[in-house]
Every structure is written in C-alpha cells, then in structure tokens.
Design a protein around this motif. Sequence first.
Motif, PDB file in Angstrom:
ATOM      1  N   ARG A  42       0.765  -1.282  -0.092  1.00 23.22           N
ATOM      2  CA  ARG A  42      -0.037  -0.038  -0.070  1.00 23.22           C
ATOM      3  C   ARG A  42       0.906   1.133   0.009  1.00 23.22           C
ATOM      4  O   ARG A  42       0.595   2.327  -0.657  1.00 23.22           O
ATOM      5  CB  ARG A  42      -0.785  -0.068   1.246  1.00 23.22           C
ATOM      6  N   LEU A  43       2.121   1.023   0.771  1.00 23.72           N
ATOM      7  CA  LEU A  43       2.933   2.264   0.667  1.00 23.72           C
ATOM      8  C   LEU A  43       3.442   2.703  -0.579  1.00 23.72           C
ATOM      9  O   LEU A  43       3.702   3.958  -0.966  1.00 23.72           O
ATOM     10  CB  LEU A  43       4.112   1.966   1.715  1.00 23.72           C
ATOM     11  N   ALA A  44       3.511   1.677  -1.376  1.00 21.35           N
ATOM     12  CA  ALA A  44       4.060   1.997  -2.876  1.00 21.35           C
ATOM     13  C   ALA A  44       3.049   2.444  -3.869  1.00 21.35           C
ATOM     14  O   ALA A  44       3.506   2.931  -4.875  1.00 21.35           O
ATOM     15  CB  ALA A  44       4.845   0.739  -3.131  1.00 21.35           C
ATOM     16  N   ILE A  45       1.932   2.359  -3.625  1.00 24.32           N
ATOM     17  CA  ILE A  45       0.692   2.494  -4.654  1.00 24.32           C
ATOM     18  C   ILE A  45       1.021   3.754  -5.288  1.00 24.32           C
ATOM     19  O   ILE A  45       1.096   3.884  -6.250  1.00 24.32           O
ATOM     20  CB  ILE A  45      -0.634   2.217  -3.957  1.00 24.32           C
ATOM     21  N   ASN A  46       0.886   4.809  -4.176  1.00 23.22           N
ATOM     22  CA  ASN A  46       1.093   6.225  -4.658  1.00 23.22           C
ATOM     23  C   ASN A  46       2.268   6.320  -5.599  1.00 23.22           C
ATOM     24  O   ASN A  46       2.276   6.984  -6.884  1.00 23.22           O
ATOM     25  CB  ASN A  46       0.881   7.103  -3.709  1.00 23.22           C
ATOM     26  N   ALA A  47       3.452   5.968  -5.082  1.00 29.06           N
ATOM     27  CA  ALA A  47       4.643   6.157  -5.880  1.00 29.06           C
ATOM     28  C   ALA A  47       4.608   5.638  -7.281  1.00 29.06           C
ATOM     29  O   ALA A  47       4.925   6.063  -8.447  1.00 29.06           O
ATOM     30  CB  ALA A  47       5.957   5.729  -5.061  1.00 29.06           C
TER      31      ALA A  47
END
Lengths: 469, 1007
Positions: B104-109
């Motif tokens: 989830r932390l990576a989704i935006n990036a």
Amino acid sequence: MPVAASAIYFLNLRGDVLINRTYRDDVGGNMVDAFRTHIMQTKELGNCPVRQIGGCSFVYMRISNVYIVIVVSSNANVACAFKFVVEAVALFKSYFGGAFDEDAIRNNFVLIYELLDEIMDFGYPQNLSPEILKLYITQEGVRSPFSSKPKDKPVPNATLQVTGAVGWRREGLSYKKNEVFLDIVESVNLLMSSKGNVLRCDVTGKVLMKCFLSGMPDLKLGLNDKIGLEKESEMKSRPAKSGKTIELDDVTFHQCVNLTRFNSEKTVSFVPPDGEFELMKYRITEGVNLPFRVLPTINELGRTRMEVNVKVKSVFGAKMFALGVVVKIPVPKQTAKTNFQVTTGRAKYNPSIDCLVWKIRKFPGQTESTLSAEIELISTMGEKKSWTRPPIQMEFQVNLLLLLTLLNRSRLLKVIVSLTISASCYFQVPMFTASGLRVRFLKVWEKSGYNTVEWVRYITKAGSYEIRC
Amino acid sequence: MSGMRGLSVFISDIRNCQNKEAERLRVDKELGNIRTCFKNDKGLTPYKKKKYVWKMLYIHMLGYDVDFGHMEAVSLISAPKYPEKQVGYIVTSCLLNENHDFLRLAINAVRNDIIGRNETYQCLALTLVGNIGGREFAESKNPDVVNADGWADRMAQLLDERDLGVLTSSMSLLVSLVSNDYEGYSSCLPKCVKILERLARNQDVPQEYTYYGIPSPWLQVKTMRALQYFPTIEDPSTRRSLFEVLQRILMGTDVVKNVNKNNASHAVLFEALSLVMHLNAEKEMMSQCVALLGKFISVPELELCVLFVVDHLLVGHNDAFPATLQENMTRMLMITDAQDIIKKHQPQIITSLKDPDISIRRRALDLLYGMCDVSNAKGIVEELLQYLSTAEFSMREELSLKAAILAEKFAPDLSWYVDVILQLIDNAGDFVSDDIWFRVVQFVTNNEDLQPYAASKVREYMDKIAIHETMVKVSAYILGEYGHLLARRPGCSARELFGILHEKLPTVSSPTIPLLLSTYAKLLMHAQPPDIELQKQIWNVFKKYESSIDVEIQQRAVEYFELSKKGAALMDVLAEMPKFPERQSSLIKKVEDVEDTADQSAIKLRPQQLPSNALVLADPQPVNGTPPPLKVPSISGIKVGISSNWLDHESASQTQSQPNGDLSKAQSQIPSADLLGEMVDSLAIEAPAVDMGSHQRVYREEDGIPDEVDGTAIVPIGDQANKVEPIGNITERFNALCLKDSGVLYEDPYIQIGVKAEWRGHHGRLVLFLGNKVTSPLTSVQALILPPAHLKLELSLVPDTIPPRAQVQCPLEVMNIRPSRDVAVLDFSYKFGTSMVSAKLRLPAVLNKFLQPLQLTSEEFFPQWRSLSGPPLKLQEVVRGVRPLSLPEMENLFNSFRVTICPGLDPNPNNLVASTTFYSENTRPMLCLARIETDPADRTQLRLTVASGDSTLTFELKEFIKEQLIAIPMGSRALVPAVPVPAAPLAQPPSPAVDANDPGAMLAGLL
C-alpha cells in the motif's frame, strides 16, 4: 560376533562418494543413491543416525566434512557399527597424523583401501588398534607438514603379536626415560533453570593415558572411588579414611584392564599398550561441584528493545583458573544493534549463531564478572512469533597439572628400595575436578625396576553447560 | 550495479563457500550487518541503502528468509535517481506479494511513475504491477490501467503489426488470454495463421529476428501454442493454408550438427507436432508425424538429451525433448492406425527405460503401458519385471502397479497372470500395494481351474528362505483356502503346510498374524482324516494368542479355538470362500489417480480438449479391438456402485468396531445356529452379489479382501455403504445455536444445513439453508418436523431434489404457545447415489429464544420480587455439581441466553440478580426474575431462585437455567446422530423401538 556392515561409504557434504568398500554382496551398488536422495537431501539429515530405506539400514555419522555411511541389510548390531566407525576414524587419524577430512581421504586413497581391507572382514570388525596395524601396514599416510614426525619403527612380528596373550603390547620396548602421562578429562553437563535450580547435572569423564615405558610393566591405578576404597579398607582391615569418596557409574575399561582382578580386588591393574589410549570412562551423577554459576536477567522492553544482564561467578579454588571461557547468550534473530559493557573479557554479537559471544581468556577462581548489554531489534514482516529464549551456553576448561614423582620423591625412593614397587604417591588437593575424583596412586611395576616419571593432569571442561534464561 | 564493492565482495564470498553451511554462516553474518545498518539512527545514504537492498535481494534469491527491510525497499521506489528506483522496483516485486500490507505504501509512488512522463519509469512501474499488482492496485489505478474486456478487436489489430518484437509480446498476451477463454478471439485465428505463413513459408523476416536461419522460432512456437487453444478451425481456406505451413515445418526439419539450430528447429517442430495432433489432421499427415518421431527416437538418445535440455531453456518448453516426444507418441496411441507404426519402435522405448534421465524413463514407462496389447503384453510385462529389480525406488511402486494391471488386462492365460504377480511380489514386495494381492486372490477365488495351480505355485515360493511378508499373506490365504486340493502331492499335507507357514509366523508383523490364524483354522478343518497331532499344534498356537495384546489376534484366537472344538459345525462356518462379485479393478482406478497427480507437464495444463493419457489407459477396448481373453468380465468396465468407497468404509468401520468387540458376547453367540442364520441374512442384504444359497458362512477373511463383511467381529456392520459420517459434533453445533441465531446445524460430506433465525416475541422465523456440496444432485430429500406440544411449527415445502452445488432455503414459522423445555426435532433424509442418509436434528427453537432481555433498576425490581412470594410462583433450589465459573463468566452465560444481569442490585458481590421477559401465546409478555447466590469457597454449588407470574414458566425457566449451568459445554444430552434405521445391528441388544411419529418417544431417545 555381530555383523556390523555390508558396505561402508565415505561421502562428502555434497553426497559424492569419496571411497567405498563393499564387504558383503547383500546390498546393491546403488544403495548410496538412496541415501543421498532420501536422507542427505532432506531435512531429516541429522535427526536420526539410523534410517531404513528399501530394506536396507543406513547407519551414518558426520566427521568434519565427511559422511561415513554404513549400509547393512541384515539385522546388524548398530552399536557395533558406530563403534567401528569411531575406531576406524581414530585409526585413520593416527595414520594421517591428525586431521580426518575430505582432503585427507583424497590424499590417502591407497592407504585407506588397505586399511579398510584389514579392519573388517565380511562385515565383521577386526583388529582396529593403530599400534598393531602399524606393524604390518607400514605405508605412511601423507602427513600434513605441521604434524609431528613419525618415530622409527622396530621390526614387526605381526603374527605373534596379534595372537599373543597381550595382544595390545609389543615385547622388547625400551625407552631411555620412562614416563607416564595420565589425564582425567571430565566434561560437566548442566541444565539449570532461570531461577538457579539444577534441572539436570552430570559429569562424564575419561582417563586417558600415554605411556612411554620399557618392557612389560604392570600398572595399578588407585582412585578415590567408593568401591575401591571400601574394598581396600576391608582388605587391610582398617577403617576407611575419612574424606570424600566418589561413586562412579557406568564404568567401562580399555581391554588391557584385568577384569578378574577388578572384580575381586576392585583395583584397576593393567599392562598398558604403548602410546596413547583411553583407560576408562565413567559417569558421575551425584555430588557434582559446579565450577561456574551464571545469573542471567533478560528483559524485553517492548518490541524493539531488550536488556541483558549476565553475571558469571567462578566457584572453584582461588588459586586455579579457567581458560577459554565463552558464554553464549542467545538473542532474537532480528537483533540489529548491540551495546555492551563487560567487566572482563570481550563481547561481540555473532549474527550467524544469533548469540552474544562473551569471551574471557583467563578466569580466576572465586571471582565474578558481569556483562550488561542493550539490544535493539528491527521490526520484521514475518508473523510475530514470540522469542523462545534458548538457554545460555558456556564453554570453559579448568586445568591442573601435577608431577606425581616430584611431590614425594624421598619417600618414593624408600618405597622403591624396600618393595621394588617403582612409584607411588599420595596427595590431597581439594576440588581438582568437578566430580572430586582424584588419583590416589599410580604404581608401575616392572621386572627391571626402573624409575618412572608420572604426570597427572586434571581437566574439567564444559559439556553442554546450559542455563535457561 | 558497477562500483558496489561491498556487494561484489559479498557475492564472491558466497560463491567461494565450500558448502551449504559455510554459506549460511556468511549469509547470517551479512543479514546481521544489514540489520545494524538499517537500524542506524543517522539514516542511510541512498548509495548504502541501494547496496544493502541489493544484498537482500541476493540473499532472498539464494533461498533464505528475508523478513525485514521491506520498508527500505519500498522507499527506494520513490527515489529520484534511476539506479535506486530500479532496485526498489525489483526488490519490491521479488520480496513482496500482492497481499502484503507494505505494498500500500508503494501504490502512490507507482501511480506517479505510471502517469509520469519518463518512459523508463513507466516501464518499471508497469512491470511491478504486472508481477505483483493485486486487487488494491487495480482499484487505485483504474482507469490508469486499461480494462480487459472487449480486447478481441484490438488484439486482432495488434496481430497485424509488422514489427516482430511487438508481435512476439502481443502473442504472449494472446496465449494467456485464450488460455482462459478462447471465445471471442476467433477473429485472431486467421491472423495467427497468416503470421505463421509469413514466418515459415515466406521467410519474410528482418535479419535480426532470424536465429540460425530460422525465422523467429519464439514467435512460431507461441503462435502455434495459441492456435492449440482454439478447438478447431472451421474456415477451410485457413485450415488449408495452416496445414500447408505445418507440412512445410514437418518436412523441412532435420538433425544437423549445430546445437543451437537443432534446438530451435526442434522446438518449432514439436510444437507443430502437437498442433497437428490437436487438429486431428488427416491420416497422411499423422503417419508422417509418426515416421518423424520414429526417426528422432532412433537417433542416439544421449546426444539428443543434451541438445534438448538446452532447447528447453531456449523456448521455455517444459519437457526435455525425448519426454515430449514420447508423450506425443502416447497421445498418438489414440489413433488406431498409428499403433502399428509405434510398435516398431518398442525396442527403442525399452532401451530408453534405462536412460539416465528420470523423466525419460517415466515417459517410457507410460508409453510402454499405453502401447501394450494382447500381442506384446507378455514381452512388455517381462521386460517390466526385469526392469523392476534395477529401477529406482520412486518408480518402483508405480512400475509394479502398472505391471500388475497389464498382466491382468492382457493375460493370455490365467496361470501366467498368477505367475507374474507372484514373481512381482517376490521381486519387489515392499512396493506391491495391497490392492495387487487382493486382486490376485479375487482371481484365484473366482476361477476354479486356477486354484490348484495357484496353491502349488505359492507352495513353491514358500520353500524359499526369505520371503516377503506380502508373499506370506498371499500364500497363507491361498493355502488356507485351497491347500487341501494339493493334499495328495508330496510335502503338501495339512501338517506340512502348517509347518512351513508356522515357520514364517515369527517374521511377520501383527496385521498378518490374524490371517495366518485363519489359515490354521482352515487347515485344521481341511485335514482329512482329522489329524490329532496337527490339532494339538494348532490349538497350542491359538492358546498362545488368546492373550495377545492385539484385539484382532486375540479375538480370532479365542473364536477359532472355540469353533474348532465344535467339530462338524466348523465345516459350515469355515467353508470355502464364495466367488467375489465382479467389479472394476481397483488397480486401474489407482493408476488413474497416480496419473493425475504425477503428470504435470505443460501440455497437460492446456484445457483438456484432448483426451488425456489417463483416459486412454483406462479404457483399452478401442486400442486392441478384441475383448481380452479373460473369462472374467471385470475389466470391461462394469462399475459396481459400491466398489470404490467400499474399502475405506470397511477399514474405517473395522477399526471402529474392534474396540467394542465384546469377547464374552462374541463367544456366547457363536454356537447359536439361529443367530448364525440371522447374521447370514443380514450379510445377504448388503452383499447381494454373493451367492448365499449354497454356502452358509460367517467367517470370512476380511483382512485384505476388500469386499468382505467383517465376519469375525461378530456384530455385522449393518449397511456400511449407507453410513455417512457427519462432519463435526452435532450436539456441539446445536448447543452453539441455542446461544446464537445463525450457524451450521448439520454437515456431512454431501450436505450442509445452515440455520438463520429471527425471533420477535412469541413468534419466530427460522430459515433452513440446505446446501448440496457435491456435483451430483441429492434426491428424495425429505424434512419432517416433529413438533413438541408447546410449539406450533410450519415448514414450507422442501423440494424433492437439490441440484448440484445449489442451496435451497426452507423457511419455518415458529410460534410459542406455552413455556416448555422440549425441543422440536427435524427428521431429515436424502438419497445420495444409492445410499439413503437420514439424520434426526434438534432445532434450536428453545426456551431462551422467546426471552427478551430486560434491565431493571432496583426500584422496579424489588417490589416485583417481593410480590412474587413462595412456590409455585417463586422457586428456590440449591444446585450442586455446577461447572465452576467465575462471576463474569457466569454473567456472560446468562446474558448469552438473554437473561439480563442487573448489576448492583444485590449488596453481596457474590450474588447475581437477573431479569428477562418471556413471550408465549398463553402467558403473553411475562416478567421473570432470578437470583443466583454463589459460594466463593465452592464454585460447584449455588442457590438459584426464580420467580415469575406463571408457575409453569417459573419451573421451566428454573430447570432451563439449571441445565445450562450444569450442562454447558459438556453436552450431557448427547444426541444419537443419524441412526441408520434399516438393518439395525442384529447382534446388539434390540435398541428401543423408535416410533417416528411420537415426538415424546423420540425425545426420550435423544436426551
């Protein structure tokens, strides 16, 4: 005589066959493949030393980087097979001069084949004594350059030797200086609860000897064990001396010990083989003196921090000291940072064994030292398993060396003159060993009546010395 | 990656490690190092972070657990520089999977990179999404990532592309699309053929896409693979041109010197072969294929093996060449014509049994098995037997099974079959499953001519010094049954047979001993004239085992001993076994299972448009045309309904019944002739195929012979086939449902009954969910409610049939007339296949369901409490033997059955005061009060006072609470689940006659 092996294989860690020898034709040549695929390549390796696959039993053990596998298809004597392997390895070591590993095997193919031919016949173990075998298998092993030079060999007379009454000793040995070295090596096994209660404690000891004596000497060893002392006082019809007596369990002797005399007189008398051998083994379960006390406190402060405090006290004589003390304090796998404070020695975090390793080179008796550490842990992705807290392990060695003859030279000479018994010695130093066992006397008797020098060394080592935390 | 010295040092360290252990130590050390660095307060430089994350990846690739540092990897994704971003993406997609929270932390990036302008970053991000993108990604990226519906047109457009690179990747996409569902993509078919044409015929390919002169083998293979997902090609012109191309490929391929060229061209060739096979092309082409395959298999195998391992790397083909080859051949067996051609290659296939590559050996075995028929069976089976002694362990079991099946299927005469099986057992006893020797026993029993032969044969084997235990079993059985047929031969008198069998007794394990005991009993019976000496010996054996620790052995010893004293009666009981009913060989079934699990080649994964190997193997008829010359019709595929599951039930029930085997009862019943007769009748019910008229017998060797009734365990096992074990404890499920409103009431392998309930006042609405768990319908479904007097129940119509995997809802209206603790019972039954399953289930419409929680204050409570004074409205009882509960636990318990605890009303903290409202038609809403006084010193007793405005209610509620306090969760009212009504066990004391119409009696049986 039980069958011990149908075939023997030497494998390296990858499972390649280094050397093999088939003694009986009741196992197929491809059985070792079964060992490789069904044992070596599974996780069960090391769980169980005896496995059965396809009607064959595999008895195996690992020595340095070599697996020695014995394959049998009949109802073999497993203990015999293991003993055979252990003895064979000792034999190889004495030929190669120390190391037994893959390289040593590769360098000594011919010799090993020759020895394998000799030490087992149709699956029955034969004479494995290095002294005897060296008489007729004279081929030298390829020694590493660092090991000691071999001594000159006298002309052998093998047949007589093997079939004689004293099969383990050759006639006509002569030394300029007659010396006996006796080591009492004890390893202390301990499991202690975190509250300091002893859960399990025993001592396994062995008496090792190295003899450089001329002729056919007859030796008699006196220990302060209970049965021996009682018997002695009974025979001399005087009350037993006060003092600590030790009860020995499970005593086993080298074949040179005269068992009939031991049964009747309870004394250990023997004609020693030349060179090094293990005279006896014993076990002691009661009245063990623990050389070290360990007091651990380990606090887990939240998920990522821990505090460790370990205090080690030595409780043996103040004049003695322990060497090579290593305390291994387990920490969780996800340990990231460690901070130490130690009063003596050096400590380090070793990630490959997940332990704080605290080393103290020299640890005097009746002292104590402490380690306190702060540990930071890294957070992990894996499921949160609580840490199982394995026990703290400890290694050490306490040595004491005595020259028996020097202690009491004048009296000794008198004895020699009057009784033509070469040497005897009494001494009393409390607490040499964990068990309290000590050598009361070691008498050497030989027709020519030469003088001998006896050295006695007491070594107390840690076996599995574990303290729960 | 260049310039990271630490990393390359680490990698070279690892490579220099002598063994696994050293490697592990090095890795652990490095992991410690990485942990220390990641934990560093000062933070890491991007360079260091990158380096350590690479190291983590390397360690992960080596197969070690890396369970930390994901944060660092994910954070690298949003780094500005390419090298860091790259490692971030790679490591994230390796270490994490789509369900990890960290993702989830990576989704935006990742999203930013996708919509960003930098093409390289877009590629990286798309690769990540392609590898580990899950639902959450899809949700957050929609509409950034395209929807997959209606792609057929675009796909067709893509296939018009000239550039081969684009074509190759779109072909990959097509392959995965059509492997799911080929419908809608038919427009792509002609395009694929065109591409093939272009590649193979026109060779219209730019230089950089030819590989050793072959135009883009990768694309060719992929295209042909895609074509195999379509069932057929309708359009004749497309079909014609495709065949033309295929023809060209088949003709044009040859073995050349160059390794790489061979690999590529053969990869194409084999894909073409499978396509031909798939398309069921004309005969001519097929024979061409076989000729080709024959050509390849005769090329020295070793060389080809080496070549085609590389081939497998090259095109991602999952099988080494010869394996594929042989699989193709196996498949070709379907075509009758091809068989003769393939047979020519039999010697080569047999040689490849000795190939060093196991996959080849396996295929060769399959192929031999598949190509076997009457004409070559003898040769092949003998070959297999010979091979058995050298085969490796993993194959031996399958091998012996297959040899046994072939011997059975194609035996020219039965004695040969017996010979083969006995030889098999002798050679590879460990690997001969029980089924094999069961089968040979069945054969011998069913063929009278065979019996003396088999007996003399096993007698010969018994003379060997060391024989396998399975052989002892077979021998014991056959000699026991038919040993007397040999009586005139030298060395075969009953006493001698006993002698040789008894020699083996000390060497066998305990499951074999009962069998030997049966044999002794039979020998004793057959000894004519009666042999006193033998009798003495055998009695000694029986006596010895009378005190055996194994119940089975003990029981047999006792029974046989008693029986053998009976003299003539013995003859009846121990008469010869009857013939077995014919059925499909369990062996064949077993080999099918093996096939299914063992065979995992890529080709198998394609939709099974082709009949699989297993089908070909299971049904030999189309292969050899003539029926096999066995007198036994068993192999022609007659399936007896109960055959497959029978064995399991049997063994299960056998083990269950043994502990109950009441010896004294057993003994007392043996002499009774009537009982015997009855038992025989009961046997006849369940085994109609057995001809019971001429033989009267109770004693059968059930050990091993799968279709036998457990005769010695005297209690006949009624109708085993019908018995369906419920899953889970019915009583527990009921108890749970008493306290909550929805859940599972009953479950067995076929059906699940769920309940959902709503309660309003004295009305209730229960919905029963009947769910069929299997893929065949459940018929004759019946549900009857046996209502107690105080409830009015209305069950809506239950359908007669529940379709496969469907759920049926049956609403049930409940109305409470007056308070009572009686329970409604649902009599539920259905039919699965031929077996009837019935269950009597208590419905969770119990007293507490009609309670309504009510919290009272002290002002309301005490006047009410005082106004209800003394019996019968207020009842008090000291309850003993209560399950010890702490006060909070008890409060929870009361609250869970809707009796609300009113805290603080009683000054004594050890006492509880509770109130509730009860609804029924007679009483209307009725206030109920309760007080529980506990003894802190002894938690097992308490004093219970219950008050309400209705005397029955008071009594019932008091009893109910008492029950709950004592019974939960022990379930003292154990329910007898699903008693099979027909053929009740005869030898058991007659169970209380249960009248299905009388709810009271039913309850008495239940409670």
